[in-house]
Design a protein around this motif. Structure first.
Motif, mmCIF file in Angstrom:
data_model
loop_
_atom_site.group_PDB
_atom_site.id
_atom_site.type_symbol
_atom_site.label_atom_id
_atom_site.label_comp_id
_atom_site.label_asym_id
_atom_site.label_seq_id
_atom_site.Cartn_x
_atom_site.Cartn_y
_atom_site.Cartn_z
ATOM 1 N N ALA A 7 59.105 35.523 15.546
ATOM 2 C CA ALA A 7 58.389 34.510 14.760
ATOM 3 C C ALA A 7 59.368 33.567 14.072
ATOM 4 O O ALA A 7 59.155 32.344 14.031
ATOM 5 N N LYS A 8 60.458 34.123 13.541
ATOM 6 C CA LYS A 8 61.478 33.288 12.906
ATOM 7 C C LYS A 8 62.132 32.354 13.922
ATOM 8 O O LYS A 8 62.390 31.184 13.642
ATOM 9 N N MET A 9 62.414 32.887 15.103
ATOM 10 C CA MET A 9 63.043 32.074 16.141
ATOM 11 C C MET A 9 62.141 30.918 16.554
ATOM 12 O O MET A 9 62.602 29.791 16.754
ATOM 13 N N SER A 10 60.856 31.201 16.681
ATOM 14 C CA SER A 10 59.912 30.157 17.085
ATOM 15 C C SER A 10 59.836 29.044 16.049
ATOM 16 O O SER A 10 59.570 27.886 16.382
ATOM 17 N N LYS A 11 60.079 29.404 14.782
ATOM 18 C CA LYS A 11 60.057 28.401 13.720
ATOM 19 C C LYS A 11 61.383 27.650 13.628
ATOM 20 O O LYS A 11 61.413 26.457 13.296
ATOM 21 N N ARG B 260 60.023 23.199 23.142
ATOM 22 C CA ARG B 260 60.384 22.433 24.339
ATOM 23 C C ARG B 260 61.773 21.804 24.277
ATOM 24 O O ARG B 260 62.147 21.033 25.156
ATOM 25 N N THR B 261 62.541 22.112 23.244
ATOM 26 C CA THR B 261 63.923 21.634 23.202
ATOM 27 C C THR B 261 64.807 22.601 23.988
ATOM 28 O O THR B 261 64.420 23.740 24.271
ATOM 29 N N THR B 262 66.006 22.143 24.336
ATOM 30 C CA THR B 262 66.933 22.990 25.094
ATOM 31 C C THR B 262 67.280 24.259 24.325
ATOM 32 O O THR B 262 67.320 25.357 24.892
ATOM 33 N N ALA B 263 67.519 24.110 23.021
ATOM 34 C CA ALA B 263 67.863 25.273 22.196
ATOM 35 C C ALA B 263 66.710 26.269 22.157
ATOM 36 O O ALA B 263 66.925 27.488 22.230
ATOM 37 N N TYR B 264 65.496 25.765 22.051
ATOM 38 C CA TYR B 264 64.312 26.636 22.013
ATOM 39 C C TYR B 264 64.180 27.413 23.320
ATOM 40 O O TYR B 264 63.966 28.631 23.317
ATOM 41 N N ILE B 265 64.318 26.710 24.433
ATOM 42 C CA ILE B 265 64.173 27.351 25.750
ATOM 43 C C ILE B 265 65.249 28.416 25.952
ATOM 44 O O ILE B 265 64.970 29.527 26.417
ATOM 45 N N LEU C 193 64.604 31.501 23.491
ATOM 46 C CA LEU C 193 63.484 32.344 23.915
ATOM 47 C C LEU C 193 63.795 33.077 25.215
ATOM 48 O O LEU C 193 63.348 34.206 25.426
ATOM 49 N N SER C 194 64.575 32.440 26.090
ATOM 50 C CA SER C 194 64.996 33.112 27.320
ATOM 51 C C SER C 194 65.898 34.299 26.990
ATOM 52 O O SER C 194 65.777 35.379 27.590
ATOM 53 N N ASN C 195 66.798 34.105 26.031
ATOM 54 C CA ASN C 195 67.658 35.202 25.578
ATOM 55 C C ASN C 195 66.830 36.331 24.979
ATOM 56 O O ASN C 195 67.096 37.516 25.212
#
Length: 249
Positions: A193-197, A202-207, A210-212
């Motif tokens: 939940a913290k990571m999603s915030k 849809r940014t490169t860092a987000y992708i 979340l993949s990690n």
């Protein structure tokens, strides 16, 4: 995933035939091929080792009967590096015997990974999450949070050395490791939940982050299943030994 398929060939009716055999010696699993000559004496002296597989950190599983019409009785051996060998044998009983034996020796010889030090690489759940403040139901990003360079997370390499513990000591050690893995999994799930915030969708860092996260979760789940199979194999062996001792009295 790397699939390496090896069949156990049947002996033909001719005077010269090709025969394959499987054997386990301590932490190694070997596949031998030999030319069988009727009346030719000791066949073992004519055998040639085709492959030898290190069982440390491997996991063997029964394949469903519908896996292949030509291989109704098969099992798979997955190595620590992800490579998979598929073996076909003669019956369901042989499949059960092989998977039980292979997992037992993998359990006896595998040493649990050491707890690694904290590095400076960011995978999406490190210091960057300090920029997320508030409670789980009202997380928000701290003003002035900087962009983060996310590195690719990779599973740790399992130890290559053998365990020298006794059966009971190894069983207790592996049980403690399972408890540690379950705690790691719980903590890993809590940070999502913290990571999603922290990262914009849809940014490169987000992708990447979340993949990690998904990769580490799958790794932890696989490790829990593997070490639970190890504990089951040792527990079964200890129970058989206790039963044999009672029968001998």
């Amino acid at each position: 995933m790397d699939h390496r398929s090896l069949d156990r060939k049947a002996i033909s009716k001719s005077s010269n035939a090709s025969q394959s055999s499987l054997s386990v010696t301590d932490s190694s699993f070997s596949w031998h091929s030999s030319t069988v000559v009727v009346g030719g004496g000791d066949q073992r002296s004519q055998s040639q080792q085709m492959i030898c597989i290190d069982l440390k950190h491997s996991l063997s599983n029964t394949l469903p009967s519908g896996y292949s019409r030509r291989r109704p009785h098969a099992f798979a051996l997955q190595q620590a590096d992800g490579g998979v060998y598929v073996f076909s044998v003669g019956s369901d009983e042989q499949v059960a015997a092989w998977t039980s034996t292979l997992n037992y020796w993998a359990a006896r010889e595998s040493k649990e990974p050491l707890i690694g030090g904290v590095g400076n690489m960011e995978f999406g759940w490190g210091e960057c999450l300090q920029d997320v403040i508030g409670t789980p139901d009202r997380y928000k990003i701290r003003p002035g949070a900087k962009s983060v360079n996310i590195s690719e997370w990779r599973p740790p390499v399992p130890p290559g050395m053998n365990s020298n513990l006794s059966e009971t000591e190894q069983y207790a050690n592996l049980q403690r490791h399972i408890d540690s893995l379950n705690k790691d999994l719980d903590g890993h799930r809590e940070i999502k939940a913290k990571m999603s915030k922290r990262f914009l969708p849809r940014t490169t860092a987000y992708i990447k982050a979340l993949s990690n996260w998904e990769a580490k979760q799958q790794y932890l789940l696989h490790e829990i299943i593997k070490y639970q199979n190890y504990c089951d194999a040792i527990e079964k062996a200890l129970a058989l030994q206790a039963e044999a001792q009672l029968t001998a009295k």
